[in-house]
Design a protein around this motif. Structure first.
Motif, PDB file in Angstrom:
ATOM      1  N   UNK B 179      -4.187  13.720   5.216  1.00 36.04           N
ATOM      2  CA  UNK B 179      -4.945  12.961   6.205  1.00 36.04           C
ATOM      3  C   UNK B 179      -4.780  11.481   5.903  1.00 36.04           C
ATOM      4  N   UNK B 180      -4.553  10.706   6.927  1.00 38.69           N
ATOM      5  CA  UNK B 180      -4.282   9.297   6.696  1.00 38.69           C
ATOM      6  C   UNK B 180      -4.674   8.486   7.917  1.00 38.69           C
ATOM      7  N   UNK B 181      -4.953   7.224   7.690  1.00 43.15           N
ATOM      8  CA  UNK B 181      -5.197   6.320   8.811  1.00 43.15           C
ATOM      9  C   UNK B 181      -3.898   6.018   9.537  1.00 43.15           C
ATOM     10  N   UNK B 182      -2.771   6.122   8.769  1.00 44.17           N
ATOM     11  CA  UNK B 182      -1.492   5.728   9.337  1.00 44.17           C
ATOM     12  C   UNK B 182      -1.065   6.717  10.411  1.00 44.17           C
ATOM     13  N   UNK B 183      -0.512   6.207  11.500  1.00 42.26           N
ATOM     14  CA  UNK B 183      -0.096   7.110  12.561  1.00 42.26           C
ATOM     15  C   UNK B 183       1.172   7.853  12.160  1.00 42.26           C
ATOM     16  N   UNK B 184       1.386   9.078  12.699  1.00 38.79           N
ATOM     17  CA  UNK B 184       2.609   9.825  12.394  1.00 38.79           C
ATOM     18  C   UNK B 184       3.816   9.207  13.094  1.00 38.79           C
ATOM     19  N   UNK B 185       5.011   9.757  12.781  1.00 40.08           N
ATOM     20  CA  UNK B 185       6.248   9.232  13.351  1.00 40.08           C
ATOM     21  C   UNK B 185       6.209   9.311  14.866  1.00 40.08           C
ATOM     22  N   UNK B 186       6.646   8.219  15.551  1.00 36.65           N
ATOM     23  CA  UNK B 186       6.710   8.276  17.004  1.00 36.65           C
ATOM     24  C   UNK B 186       8.130   8.065  17.519  1.00 36.65           C
ATOM     25  N   UNK B 187       9.057   7.677  16.651  1.00 31.43           N
ATOM     26  CA  UNK B 187      10.447   7.506  17.070  1.00 31.43           C
ATOM     27  C   UNK B 187      11.318   8.586  16.450  1.00 31.43           C
ATOM     28  N   UNK B 188      11.268   8.721  15.098  1.00 29.10           N
ATOM     29  CA  UNK B 188      12.137   9.679  14.409  1.00 29.10           C
ATOM     30  C   UNK B 188      11.469  11.040  14.361  1.00 29.10           C
ATOM     31  N   UNK B 189      11.451  11.717  15.504  1.00 28.01           N
ATOM     32  CA  UNK B 189      10.943  13.070  15.549  1.00 28.01           C
ATOM     33  C   UNK B 189      11.903  13.939  16.339  1.00 28.01           C
ATOM     34  N   UNK B 190      11.708  15.257  16.255  1.00 27.62           N
ATOM     35  CA  UNK B 190      12.721  16.156  16.784  1.00 27.62           C
ATOM     36  C   UNK B 190      12.771  16.118  18.302  1.00 27.62           C
ATOM     37  N   UNK B 191      11.588  16.014  18.951  1.00 22.82           N
ATOM     38  CA  UNK B 191      11.611  15.889  20.411  1.00 22.82           C
ATOM     39  C   UNK B 191      11.771  14.411  20.796  1.00 22.82           C
ATOM     40  N   UNK B 192      11.557  14.081  22.038  1.00 25.42           N
ATOM     41  CA  UNK B 192      11.788  12.715  22.501  1.00 25.42           C
ATOM     42  C   UNK B 192      10.788  11.758  21.847  1.00 25.42           C
ATOM     43  N   UNK B 193      11.215  10.511  21.601  1.00 24.62           N
ATOM     44  CA  UNK B 193      10.287   9.538  21.008  1.00 24.62           C
ATOM     45  C   UNK B 193       9.036   9.359  21.863  1.00 24.62           C
ATOM     46  N   UNK B 194       7.865   9.289  21.186  1.00 21.37           N
ATOM     47  CA  UNK B 194       6.600   9.119  21.897  1.00 21.37           C
ATOM     48  C   UNK B 194       6.277   7.641  22.022  1.00 21.37           C
ATOM     49  N   UNK B 195       7.180   6.909  22.615  1.00 19.74           N
ATOM     50  CA  UNK B 195       6.988   5.468  22.746  1.00 19.74           C
ATOM     51  C   UNK B 195       7.678   5.037  24.021  1.00 19.74           C
ATOM     52  N   UNK B 196       7.070   4.136  24.751  1.00 21.25           N
ATOM     53  CA  UNK B 196       7.614   3.716  26.039  1.00 21.25           C
ATOM     54  C   UNK B 196       8.920   2.940  25.851  1.00 21.25           C
ATOM     55  N   UNK B 197       9.896   3.143  26.769  1.00 20.07           N
ATOM     56  CA  UNK B 197      11.179   2.430  26.646  1.00 20.07           C
ATOM     57  C   UNK B 197      11.014   0.913  26.519  1.00 20.07           C
ATOM     58  N   UNK B 198       9.989   0.338  27.183  1.00 23.83           N
ATOM     59  CA  UNK B 198       9.806  -1.109  27.120  1.00 23.83           C
ATOM     60  C   UNK B 198       9.441  -1.568  25.705  1.00 23.83           C
ATOM     61  N   UNK B 199       8.942  -0.656  24.885  1.00 23.34           N
ATOM     62  CA  UNK B 199       8.638  -0.981  23.488  1.00 23.34           C
ATOM     63  C   UNK B 199       9.713  -0.455  22.544  1.00 23.34           C
ATOM     64  N   UNK B 200      10.375   0.629  22.968  1.00 23.69           N
ATOM     65  CA  UNK B 200      11.435   1.188  22.128  1.00 23.69           C
ATOM     66  C   UNK B 200      12.623   0.223  22.059  1.00 23.69           C
ATOM     67  N   UNK B 201      12.902  -0.471  23.179  1.00 24.27           N
ATOM     68  CA  UNK B 201      14.073  -1.363  23.218  1.00 24.27           C
ATOM     69  C   UNK B 201      13.982  -2.488  22.176  1.00 24.27           C
ATOM     70  N   UNK B 202      12.881  -3.275  22.162  1.00 26.93           N
ATOM     71  CA  UNK B 202      12.806  -4.314  21.118  1.00 26.93           C
ATOM     72  C   UNK B 202      12.768  -3.733  19.709  1.00 26.93           C
ATOM     73  N   UNK B 203      12.138  -2.548  19.559  1.00 26.26           N
ATOM     74  CA  UNK B 203      12.065  -1.927  18.231  1.00 26.26           C
ATOM     75  C   UNK B 203      13.464  -1.581  17.723  1.00 26.26           C
ATOM     76  N   UNK B 204      14.280  -0.988  18.613  1.00 33.75           N
ATOM     77  CA  UNK B 204      15.629  -0.620  18.199  1.00 33.75           C
ATOM     78  C   UNK B 204      16.486  -1.853  17.974  1.00 33.75           C
TER      79      UNK B 204
END
Lengths: 55, 248
Positions: B179-204
């Protein structure tokens, strides 16, 4: 417009330090690495004293 | 002297001469794109507001802290098993860069945690394991420099790098295992990234920029280590020559 951008929705005190520290670290790492390489290459050139560097 | 060992450093010099401008130029390009899209184009998060922009430096720094360590561990294995001369200097060359990324990850995470979690720091699994990663980097650097003979420092610190690699999966899965305050992975996961493309683009863009930056800096720093080794060899040869001259 500019003031709103700088204010970062009230989170300026958290967003800007994060970005500025990132920039500072990238600059410090790259500048110090290049400087060290140049200094060492100068030193090597002196140590080899004009001899063929591949001998 | 074992001259064939120097064949691969010579090849490395040629390779780095050719690739360094591309890595450095690519890093500048992607970082510029990341700064623009991350600070100006991308929207504020509906929950986190503008603090979401800290993600664009925090997450790439976190990825790099582990990526650099993985490189260090591979170099350590190659140095221990094959005594590869390039691998021996590579770990020593990139460790400070990895430590810098880890430090950046910790500080930006703290700057993000304060407004979103209400605290600069918690001793939970994710934060603690990353702090340990930072200390392992420092221990590696101290151990590497602790011996008069660089070879001994290289071997001792290579063992430490391999043992410390256990920490990498712990960091990666800490958000799932505990259990942690930190959020789980939202980009490096087996299904599609749980992050909007408008935020994924600058992140990548920032992540690619950080990676190319690391590649460019690694080229420069490994070159410096190779030059330093050559200088040491010259000094030893000179001292040995003087000693021989005194005996005659």
């Amino acid at each position: 417009m500019m003031a709103a951008f700088l204010d970062m929705g009230g989170y300026a005190a958290f967003v800007w330090p994060a970005w500025l520290l990132s920039a500072a670290i990238l600059v410090a790492v790259s500048v110090s690495s290049v400087r060290r390489l140049r200094a060492l290459e100068r030193e090597l050139a002196e140590a080899e004293g004009g001899r063929d560097p591949h001998s | 002297m074992n001259w064939h060992r120097y064949a691969s450093p010579a090849n490395f010099k040629r390779l780095s001469d050719r690739l360094l401008p591309w890595a450095a130029g690519g890093a500048a390009l992607f970082l510029a794109a990341g700064v623009w899209s991350g600070l100006v184009v991308s929207p504020a998060d509906y929950q986190q507001g503008e603090t979401v922009r800290i993600m664009y430096v925090h997450v790439p720094a976190a990825w790099m802290s582990m990526f650099v360590y993985a490189n260090m561990a591979v170099a350590a294995a190659a140095a221990l098993v094959w005594r590869h001369p390039l691998a021996e200097v590579a770990g020593r060359a990139i460790a400070p860069v990895g430590a810098a990324f880890t430090f950046l990850c910790l500080v930006t995470g703290s700057l993000w945690g304060k407004p979103m979690w209400g605290t600069w720091w918690v001793w939970d699994a994710r934060l603690t394991s990353v702090l340990i990663l930072f200390f392992v980097y420092l221990a590696y650097m101290a151990l590497n420099a602790a011996f008069d003979e660089p070879e001994r420092g290289a071997r001792a610190s290579a063992v430490l790098a391999l043992v410390g690699a256990i920490n990498l999966p712990v960091i990666k899965f800490s958000v799932d295992w505990w259990n942690t305050l930190h959020q789980p992975a939202s980009v490096t996961r087996l299904d599609a990234p749980a992050i909007d493309p408008s935020m994924l683009a600058p992140l990548l863009a920032m992540a690619i920029g950080f990676t190319l930056f690391f590649v460019a800096v690694a080229f420069v720093r490994i070159r410096a280590e190779l030059v330093e080794r050559r200088l040491e060899a010259l000094r030893h040869a000179r001292v040995a020559g003087e000693a021989a001259a005194e005996r005659t």
